[in-house]
Write an enzyme that holds these catalytic residues in place. Structure first.
Site, PDB file in Angstrom:
ATOM      1  N   CYS A  86       0.817  -1.223   0.000  1.00 31.60           N
ATOM      2  CA  CYS A  86       0.000   0.000   0.000  1.00 31.60           C
ATOM      3  C   CYS A  86       0.851   1.274   0.000  1.00 31.60           C
ATOM      4  CB  CYS A  86      -0.955  -0.021   1.174  1.00 31.60           C
ATOM      5  SG  CYS A  86      -2.031  -1.460   1.131  1.00 31.60           S
TER       6      CYS A  86
ATOM      7  N   ASN B  61      -9.798  -0.570  -0.500  1.00 31.24           N
ATOM      8  CA  ASN B  61      -8.348  -0.400  -0.507  1.00 31.24           C
ATOM      9  C   ASN B  61      -7.785  -0.967  -1.821  1.00 31.24           C
ATOM     10  OD1 ASN B  61      -5.581  -0.621  -0.119  1.00 31.24           O
ATOM     11  ND2 ASN B  61      -5.725  -1.462   1.946  1.00 31.24           N
TER      12      ASN B  61
ATOM     13  N   HIS C 139      -3.526   7.103   2.232  1.00 29.03           N
ATOM     14  CA  HIS C 139      -3.816   5.786   1.675  1.00 29.03           C
ATOM     15  C   HIS C 139      -5.198   5.358   2.168  1.00 29.03           C
ATOM     16  CE1 HIS C 139      -3.847   1.705   0.594  1.00 29.03           C
ATOM     17  NE2 HIS C 139      -3.712   1.257   1.837  1.00 29.03           N
TER      18      HIS C 139
HETATM   19  C1  LIG Z   1     -10.114  -5.414   9.487  1.00 29.46           C
HETATM   20  C2  LIG Z   1     -10.845  -4.407  10.355  1.00 29.46           C
HETATM   21  C3  LIG Z   1     -11.880  -3.686   9.517  1.00 29.46           C
HETATM   22  C4  LIG Z   1     -11.560  -5.151  11.451  1.00 29.46           C
HETATM   23  O1  LIG Z   1     -12.218  -4.220  12.289  1.00 29.46           O
HETATM   24  P1  LIG Z   1     -12.081  -4.337  13.863  1.00 29.46           P
HETATM   25  O2  LIG Z   1     -12.936  -3.301  14.423  1.00 29.46           O
HETATM   26  O3  LIG Z   1     -10.619  -4.306  14.195  1.00 29.46           O
HETATM   27  O4  LIG Z   1     -12.717  -5.744  14.124  1.00 29.46           O
HETATM   28  P2  LIG Z   1     -12.065  -7.005  14.862  1.00 29.46           P
HETATM   29  O5  LIG Z   1     -11.023  -7.625  13.969  1.00 29.46           O
HETATM   30  O6  LIG Z   1     -11.673  -6.586  16.223  1.00 29.46           O
HETATM   31  O7  LIG Z   1     -13.316  -7.956  14.905  1.00 29.46           O
HETATM   32  C5  LIG Z   1     -14.441  -7.657  15.683  1.00 29.46           C
HETATM   33  C6  LIG Z   1     -15.452  -8.776  15.517  1.00 29.46           C
HETATM   34  O8  LIG Z   1     -16.039  -8.695  14.201  1.00 29.46           O
HETATM   35  C7  LIG Z   1     -15.899  -9.949  13.541  1.00 29.46           C
HETATM   36  N1  LIG Z   1     -15.709  -9.712  12.128  1.00 29.46           N
HETATM   37  C8  LIG Z   1     -14.548  -9.639  11.437  1.00 29.46           C
HETATM   38  N2  LIG Z   1     -14.802  -9.403  10.146  1.00 29.46           N
HETATM   39  C9  LIG Z   1     -16.134  -9.328  10.018  1.00 29.46           C
HETATM   40  C10 LIG Z   1     -16.990  -9.098   8.921  1.00 29.46           C
HETATM   41  N3  LIG Z   1     -16.534  -8.890   7.689  1.00 29.46           N
HETATM   42  N4  LIG Z   1     -18.318  -9.050   9.142  1.00 29.46           N
HETATM   43  C11 LIG Z   1     -18.811  -9.256  10.371  1.00 29.46           C
HETATM   44  N5  LIG Z   1     -18.059  -9.485  11.452  1.00 29.46           N
HETATM   45  C12 LIG Z   1     -16.731  -9.525  11.273  1.00 29.46           C
HETATM   46  C13 LIG Z   1     -14.701 -10.593  14.190  1.00 29.46           C
HETATM   47  O9  LIG Z   1     -14.757 -12.017  14.030  1.00 29.46           O
HETATM   48  C14 LIG Z   1     -14.856 -10.166  15.617  1.00 29.46           C
HETATM   49  O10 LIG Z   1     -15.807 -10.995  16.247  1.00 29.46           O
HETATM   50  P3  LIG Z   1     -15.592 -11.465  17.771  1.00 29.46           P
HETATM   51  O11 LIG Z   1     -15.588 -10.187  18.572  1.00 29.46           O
HETATM   52  O12 LIG Z   1     -16.754 -12.346  18.010  1.00 29.46           O
HETATM   53  O13 LIG Z   1     -14.270 -12.154  17.774  1.00 29.46           O
HETATM   54  C15 LIG Z   1      -9.868  -3.366  10.971  1.00 29.46           C
HETATM   55  O14 LIG Z   1      -9.120  -3.972  11.971  1.00 29.46           O
HETATM   56  C16 LIG Z   1      -8.938  -2.768   9.961  1.00 29.46           C
HETATM   57  O15 LIG Z   1      -9.356  -2.069   9.062  1.00 29.46           O
HETATM   58  N6  LIG Z   1      -7.643  -2.972  10.145  1.00 29.46           N
HETATM   59  C17 LIG Z   1      -6.638  -2.381   9.275  1.00 29.46           C
HETATM   60  C18 LIG Z   1      -6.733  -2.992   7.934  1.00 29.46           C
HETATM   61  C19 LIG Z   1      -5.792  -2.400   6.991  1.00 29.46           C
HETATM   62  O16 LIG Z   1      -5.675  -1.245   6.922  1.00 29.46           O
HETATM   63  N7  LIG Z   1      -5.113  -3.248   6.232  1.00 29.46           N
HETATM   64  C20 LIG Z   1      -4.296  -2.890   5.162  1.00 29.46           C
HETATM   65  C21 LIG Z   1      -3.174  -2.017   5.571  1.00 29.46           C
HETATM   66  S1  LIG Z   1      -2.687  -1.215   4.149  1.00 29.46           S
END
Ligand SMILES: CC(C)(COP(=O)(O)OP(=O)(O)OC[C@H]1O[C@@H](n2cnc3c(N)ncnc32)[C@H](O)[C@@H]1OP(=O)(O)O)[C@@H](O)C(=O)NCCC(=O)NCCS
Length: 329
Positions: A112, A286, A256
């Site tokens: 990214c 993304n 980004h």
């Molecule tokens: C991936 C992302 C959206 C997840 O959001 P979050 O708020 O951190 O969510 P979590 O990973 O803590 O998950 C919370 C809950 O939602 C659930 N969950 C994960 N993906 C899900 C989806 N697509 N739909 C529904 N529920 C989902 C998880 O299983 C978890 O359940 P639990 O509490 O029962 O274990 C977020 O962490 C993110 O954007 N991270 C950075 C990603 C990024 O930028 N990546 C590229 C870098 S360039």
């Protein structure tokens, strides 16, 4: 020396995959995706589209805007993590399309952070060897839909396909350069947080690697989120301090596009209001290497940016690789 942006371009595939479409693939829902990421839909490339074909579409637009012919390019720096082939490099395929026979071409892999890394590289080449590199194409293009595991709800909601580019030209005058200052970082100690495990020399493709979904993006979302916000903020602060520029002087921050909550957290910590932060993550998700180039092109073409405006790029991705760059459009 006056190295200027003389053209921008972008391309996204026609096919839209909405959150409702994803509900049919994995256990997720539109409300969860919108509130956690800000993403409403993303573009998915067709079977006949690749990172090179998407880049070529974007480049056509930048060339048309600049009035420069493809054959006059001196170098092509392409950021991608989804090259058409392992080799030849995808930049060479773009070179072949435009018949710019004299252009030096290579791909750059910084996930990214790809677009900003390509910009840093191409600009540095122009500064170091102005006779050799007068017109340099900087491009980011990714067909992430082929490396996304569409059975993994943790990642498949986040990514989309697209391309973005800028055309830099050194007009040989004493006009100030478009790139004021930049700072790029990497830390190879975080491969367990964000990576594609297989397909390289570490874990060559095998029946087992395919069966175990090892050719797809693996990400520790929560950890990545925290690292991203801190890294983007500190790199931005360093660049602004070095340039002696305050956030009030910035016309637009182009971060980004990884997650709307990351973008908002970064903007808040930098003290920049939403009206000066460019967001198109709602429509594209993304797009990795393409993300900042795509956003820049939209901002230019929709009049959000005017000539002379100061723009701050800030980026973060797998590597880890991150940084910030201050440009004058
Ligand atoms: C991936 C992302 C959206 C997840 O959001 P979050 O708020 O951190 O969510 P979590 O990973 O803590 O998950 C919370 C809950 O939602 C659930 N969950 C994960 N993906 C899900 C989806 N697509 N739909 C529904 N529920 C989902 C998880 O299983 C978890 O359940 P639990 O509490 O029962 O274990 C977020 O962490 C993110 O954007 N991270 C950075 C990603 C990024 O930028 N990546 C590229 C870098 S360039």
């Amino acid at each position: 020396m006056g190295i200027r942006i003389v053209g921008t371009g972008s391309y996204v595939p026609a096919t839209i995959r909405t959150n409702a479409d994803l509900e049919k693939l994995v256990d997720t829902n539109d409300e969860w995706i919108r509130t956690r990421t800000g993403i409403e839909e993303r573009r998915i490339a067709g079977a006949d589209e690749t990172s090179s074909t998407m880049a070529i579409q974007a480049v056509e637009r930048a060339l048309a805007q600049s009035g420069i012919e493809g054959q006059d390019l001196d170098a092509i720096v392409l950021a991608t993590i989804t090259p058409d082939h392992i080799f030849p490099n995808t930049a060479a395929l773009i070179q072949h399309h435009f018949q710019c026979k004299k252009a030096f071409c290579f791909d750059l892999s910084a996930a990214c952070a790809g677009f900003v890394s390509a910009m840093e590289t191409g600009f540095s080449m122009m500064k170091a060897f102005p006779e050799k590199y007068r017109r340099v194409l900087i491009c980011g293009s990714d067909k992430l839909s082929v490396i996304v595991d569409w059975t993994d709800r943790n990642t498949c909601i986040l990514f989309g396909d697209g391309a973005g580019c800028v055309l830099l030209e050194n007009d040989g005058t004493d006009t100030p350069d478009c790139l004021l200052t930049s700072r790029l970082f990497a830390d190879g100690g975080y491969t367990d947080v964000l990576q594609i495990p297989a397909g390289g020399s570490f874990m060559p493709a095998s029946e087992e690697s395919v069966r175990n979904h090892k050719h797809f993006i693996y990400m520790e979302g929560r950890e990545t989120f925290k690292l991203a916000v801190n890294a983007m903020v500190s790199a931005s602060e360093e660049v602004l301090a070095k340039a002696g520029v305050t956030t009030d002087q910035i016309a637009l921050v182009i971060p980004h596009q990884a997650n709307l909550r990351i973008i908002q957290a970064v903007a808040k910590r930098l003290g920049v209001g939403d009206d000066r932060v460019y967001c198109n993550i709602q429509r594209y998700g993304n797009t990795s290497s393409a993300s900042i180039g795509l956003a820049l092109d939209e901002a230019c073409r929709t009049g959000r940016l005017k000539r002379g405006d100061l723009v701050l790029f800030t980026t973060f991705g797998g590597g880890l690789a991150w940084g910030a760059m201050l440009i004058r459009y």
